[in-house]
Design an enzyme around this catalytic site. Structure first.
Site: not given
Ligand code: 13P
Length: 258
Positions: A9, A11, A96, A98, A168, A174, A214
């Protein structure tokens, strides 16, 4: 045995040039991928077409990070399911954290998007996960149940045939803090049991449940070794082939050694 799905992803990252460059590197890697490992990338909307062109003919799948639930029309700033399909997307990531926690998406919105995407022929990666405060309050399973129930309302087993779930935990996204393999397995097992109850046990065994939060080269193997972990949804580490490819390699190793 379920096929691993290793998904990147991206982002709101990359440039047109870096996105196409990364796609080219992954296309080359995927040429040697075992049948047991599928690779997916989800670039930002503007780069879908150049990335699709670069991936053309390769085994790497293309997905989007979101979609709107309405048919094309007067919805300024939004993107319709058929537009994504037209750009070469086979997958879409929905719900997601976010989108939920920064953009304020509710389970109802996630559900409308899920149903629209499925009826338009896209495979949905439905993301669920609890906040740190919810985990600390012992509400993890309750939150997962609510997000599954909401997100999949009105989705039949036939509709859900290509469904992918991504667990997740928000506190692991992150942050560099990863769920332990045991924490991941416990949540994944709970999600599979939920699917068995809501649909059928046989169906629940077919659904791939990815872990995200992560994921890095050094923790991928221990997470992917868990019985109910069927892949990874990777954010930061998916932005460079030097950090993403080792995660693909970890999945390959597990599928060739069993
Ligand atoms: P990270 O791997 O940067 O923690 O992000 C995970 C994520 O949100 C994937 O959709």
């Amino acid at each position: 045995m379920r096929r691993f799905l290793i998904a990147g992803n991206w982002k709101m990252n990359t440039t047109r040039q870096s996105a196409v460059g990364l796609a080219g590197e992954l296309a080359a890697v995927a040429a040697g991928t075992e049948a047991g490992v599928e690779i997916l990338v989800a670039p930002p909307y503007p780069y879908l077409i150049p990335v699709a062109e670069k991936l053309n003919g390769s085994a790497v799948q293309l997905g989007a990070q979101d979609v709107y639930f309405e048919a094309p029309g007067a919805f300024t700033g939004e993107v319709a399911v058929e537009m994504l399909a037209d750009c070469g997307c086979g997958y879409v990531i929905l719900g997601h954290s976010e989108r939920r926690h920064v953009m304020g998406e509710t389970d109802e919105i996630v559900n409308r998007k899920t149903r629209a995407a499925i009826s338009g022929g896209l495979r949905v990666v439905l993301c669920v996960g609890e906040l740190l405060s919810e985990r600390q309050a012992g509400q993890t399973e309750e939150v997962l149940d609510r997000q599954m129930q909401g997100g999949l309302a009105g989705v039949s087993e036939t509709d859900a045939v290509e469904l992918v779930i991504a667990y997740e935990p928000v506190w692991a996204i992150g942050t560099g803090v990863t769920a332990t393999p045991e924490q991941a397995e416990s949540a994944h097992e709970h999600l599979r049991n939920w699917l068995a109850t809501r649909y059928t046990p046989a169906f629940s065994q077919k659904v791939r449940i990815l872990y995200g939060g992560s994921v890095k080269a050094d923790n991928a193997e221990s997470l992917l070794s868990q019985t109910n972990v069927d892949g990874a949804l990777v954010g930061g580490a998916s932005l460079k082939s030097s950090t993403f490819v080792p995660i693909i390699e970890a999945a390959r190793k597990l599928r060739t050694t069993v």
